[in-house]
Design a protein around this motif. Structure first.
Motif, PDB file in Angstrom:
ATOM      1  N   VAL A  27       3.096 -54.218  45.715  1.00  0.00           N
ATOM      2  CA  VAL A  27       3.622 -53.953  47.043  1.00  0.00           C
ATOM      3  C   VAL A  27       2.438 -53.917  47.996  1.00  0.00           C
ATOM      4  O   VAL A  27       1.510 -53.127  47.814  1.00  0.00           O
ATOM      5  CB  VAL A  27       4.399 -52.620  47.099  1.00  0.00           C
ATOM      6  CG1 VAL A  27       4.884 -52.346  48.513  1.00  0.00           C
ATOM      7  CG2 VAL A  27       5.568 -52.647  46.122  1.00  0.00           C
TER       8      VAL A  27
ATOM      9  N   LEU B 214       7.215 -56.781  48.760  1.00  0.00           N
ATOM     10  CA  LEU B 214       7.192 -56.807  47.305  1.00  0.00           C
ATOM     11  C   LEU B 214       6.819 -58.219  46.869  1.00  0.00           C
ATOM     12  O   LEU B 214       7.497 -59.182  47.221  1.00  0.00           O
ATOM     13  CB  LEU B 214       8.559 -56.416  46.735  1.00  0.00           C
ATOM     14  CG  LEU B 214       8.682 -56.437  45.216  1.00  0.00           C
ATOM     15  CD1 LEU B 214       7.780 -55.380  44.581  1.00  0.00           C
ATOM     16  CD2 LEU B 214      10.124 -56.211  44.795  1.00  0.00           C
TER      17      LEU B 214
ATOM     18  N   ILE C 142      10.343 -55.223  53.341  1.00  0.00           N
ATOM     19  CA  ILE C 142      11.049 -53.981  53.672  1.00  0.00           C
ATOM     20  C   ILE C 142      10.595 -53.530  55.057  1.00  0.00           C
ATOM     21  O   ILE C 142       9.403 -53.313  55.287  1.00  0.00           O
ATOM     22  CB  ILE C 142      10.747 -52.888  52.633  1.00  0.00           C
ATOM     23  CG1 ILE C 142      11.146 -53.366  51.236  1.00  0.00           C
ATOM     24  CG2 ILE C 142      11.454 -51.588  53.018  1.00  0.00           C
ATOM     25  CD1 ILE C 142      10.594 -52.509  50.119  1.00  0.00           C
TER      26      ILE C 142
ATOM     27  N   GLY D   2      16.004 -54.699  53.704  1.00  0.00           N
ATOM     28  CA  GLY D   2      15.245 -55.561  52.808  1.00  0.00           C
ATOM     29  C   GLY D   2      15.699 -57.000  52.984  1.00  0.00           C
ATOM     30  O   GLY D   2      16.901 -57.282  52.939  1.00  0.00           O
TER      31      GLY D   2
ATOM     32  N   ALA E 185      12.122 -52.390  44.887  1.00  0.00           N
ATOM     33  CA  ALA E 185      12.122 -52.269  46.347  1.00  0.00           C
ATOM     34  C   ALA E 185      12.797 -50.973  46.791  1.00  0.00           C
ATOM     35  O   ALA E 185      12.295 -50.284  47.690  1.00  0.00           O
ATOM     36  CB  ALA E 185      12.825 -53.476  46.972  1.00  0.00           C
TER      37      ALA E 185
END
Length: 187
Positions: free
Chosen positions: A47, A60, A71, A80, A177
């Protein structure tokens, strides 16, 4: 919802749970970055956090650094999107906080349905970010659990590392996520 960019996601149909090790703030990672390794120490996801004057975006990435999910936080919630998009056609999920206290946090996640505008509640996340514990539910079933790493009742590693167990039948990228939002939401 399949994220074909990751080799791990192709294993969604395995009938055994998998454990991933989440590491925050390790040497070699910039502020806000997180690495997700398998039990053998192989990088599965990363991430990356990108800061701007108004907010931060978390992306991600798979092991090859391909963007899977971006995100974005917005007015007390999160969204997302596929890849690095911010277009409505690429929306995967929306997350809202339903409870936030010093000891407990709860979120509800809505996946985008086949009809683009249709959002349905799919996941509930409950736990304590401070204690590094979270259970992700789909209906009455447990989809995943995150916990500190223990052995015989003793903590093995510092708070920047914890275990994520994902149960069979769930998209690993989406679960990771959601967990990033739970622990690192920034709201």
């Amino acid at each position: 919802m399949s994220m074909n960019s990751s080799a791990l996601v192709s294993q969604v149909n395995l009938q055994i749970p998998i454990d991933l090790i989440i590491s925050k703030g390790n040497l070699g990672l910039t502020r806000g970055d997180i690495s997700i390794m398998d039990a053998n120490g192989n990088l599965v996801f990363k991430v990356s956090t990108r800061f701007s004057s108004s907010n931060s975006t978390r992306v991600l990435l798979d092991a090859l650094k391909n963007p899977l999910i971006s995100i974005y936080s917005n007015q007390g919630g999160w969204q997302g999107f596929r890849g690095e998009s911010r277009e409505w056609k690429d929306l995967i999920f929306r997350v809202e906080r339903t409870l936030h206290s010093r000891l407990r946090t709860e979120l509800e996640a809505f996946l985008v349905g086949e009809n683009l505008g249709e959002l349905r509640s799919d996941f509930r996340l409950k736990g304590s970010p401070f204690q590094r514990s979270c259970t992700i539910y789909k209906g009455n079933s447990i989809a995943a659990q995150a916990n500190p790493m223990y052995r015989l009742g003793k903590v093995l590693v510092a708070r920047h590392k914890f275990r994520l167990t994902i149960y069979p039948g769930f998209d690993h990228a989406v679960i990771v996520a959601l967990l990033v939002i739970f622990f690192d939401g920034g709201n």
